[in-house]
Structure formats: structure tokens, C-alpha cells
Design an enzyme around this catalytic site. Sequence first.
Site, PDB file in Angstrom:
ATOM      1  CE  LYS A 115       1.287  11.118 -11.391  1.00  0.00           C
ATOM      2  NZ  LYS A 115       1.963   9.804 -11.359  1.00  0.00           N
TER       3      LYS A 115
ATOM      4  CB  VAL B   2      -3.620   5.760 -20.619  1.00  0.00           C
ATOM      5  CG1 VAL B   2      -3.770   4.290 -21.011  1.00  0.00           C
ATOM      6  CG2 VAL B   2      -2.222   6.256 -20.977  1.00  0.00           C
TER       7      VAL B   2
ATOM      8  CE1 TYR C 187      -2.358  11.963 -11.427  1.00  0.00           C
ATOM      9  CE2 TYR C 187      -2.258  13.702 -13.081  1.00  0.00           C
ATOM     10  CZ  TYR C 187      -2.061  12.388 -12.705  1.00  0.00           C
ATOM     11  OH  TYR C 187      -1.554  11.488 -13.623  1.00  0.00           O
TER      12      TYR C 187
ATOM     13  CG  ASP D 213      -1.862   1.174   1.267  1.00  0.00           C
ATOM     14  OD1 ASP D 213      -1.742   2.079   0.410  1.00  0.00           O
ATOM     15  OD2 ASP D 213      -2.729   1.209   2.162  1.00  0.00           O
TER      16      ASP D 213
ATOM     17  CB  THR E 244      -6.550   3.778 -16.792  1.00  0.00           C
ATOM     18  OG1 THR E 244      -6.336   5.157 -16.443  1.00  0.00           O
ATOM     19  CG2 THR E 244      -5.412   3.297 -17.677  1.00  0.00           C
TER      20      THR E 244
END
Length: 205
Positions: A154, A183, A150, A56, A185
Site C-alpha cells: 500500500k 470497513v 500489505y 485477474d 468486509t
Amino acid sequence: MATTTYLVTGANRGLGLEFARALSARGAGHEVIGTARRPAEATELAKVAKRVVELDVADPESIAALRQRVGDTPIDVLINNAGVSSKARSVTEVDAAELAHAFAVNASAAVLVVKALLPNLRAGKQKLIVNITSQLGSIANNSGGSTYGYRASKAALNMFTVCLSNELKGEGFTVVAIHPGWVRTDMGGKNATLSVEESVGAILK
């Protein structure tokens, strides 16, 4: 034949699972260790990976225990793939817990995984560390704000990548950050331009 061993984090779905599939498909001499928070539920990963180990990345104790779970197995290539999105698109929506979680998973975890597995990586032949980043982590290209946690996490991952590269290059390591494209996903959504096969295929090429 010498064995090339890859360890892929967040390998139970999406890009991580496709990395495991594609690397295992290279045939004899290529073995994948895939990580998942709940290995018993990672049935698709178990079909392609040599081993599935618990991890995790949001839990520093779980990361620290990874070395024991992997044992003394040399690791040639580490792919820090595990990641999480964030919802806050305005400063009025920013939440401390979401920011902390994004940084823990998307940035800090990569460094802590490298720390935990450094003896294994030093014993490997290729000494390659790949951090899966995002174009949304680019400071120069950010003209719209949004997805605070996010984007910032990053960007932090990109800096961590440079730090690791500079520190470990004297030992023969290569440390890179790779943007996989947009992508299809669970994170990227159904309107994304690339399939997981296209993205991973291009990265491995």
C-alpha cells in the site's frame, strides 16, 4: 444526457460491489463497468453493473487484455479497488510468494490497469483515477510493524499514485489515493468500525 462511465476493479464483493451499487444508483447517465476474476459467478455485480468484464489483477496478461475487453468505451472514472491482505506479522514469517502477490495485486496492478486503459481514460470527460489505499500504508504512522506485505504494497501504491499524478496532470488528469477507513468486509473483518455503505458513501461524497 451525457453518460458518465466508471470502471471498478475487484467489483464482485465488498467495497467494489458497493461502489458499483452506489454509482449505478445515481440513475440515468451513470454506467458502471465492474471487473471480476470469474464474471459468471459475479451474480450480484451483474444486477447493478452495465457490464461485467473478466480481470485477474494478479495476472499481467489479464490486465493487458482488459483494453480489448472494454473496447473503445470512454472511461471517465477508474477506481482501482482490487486488493489482497497478507498474513506475515513478523520478519520470521515473511514469505517471498506472499510478498510478491501482495505487491502484484495492491500496487503494480493499479499502474498496469492505468496503462492498459489509458486510451479509454484519455477519451473520458472527467479523467479521474482513484486508488484505494490504506492507512496501514503510512510510513510515518507505522509504529507496530506487522502485515509486512500489505503495509509495504500500500505504501508502494501511494508512491505510484504520486508518479501517475505528476505524469498525467498535464493532460488534465486527477489521480488520488483514498483510505476507505476500517470497513466490515472479508478483509476488514466483522469488528471493523464502518459498513461498506458508510465507507463508500463518504468517499463518493
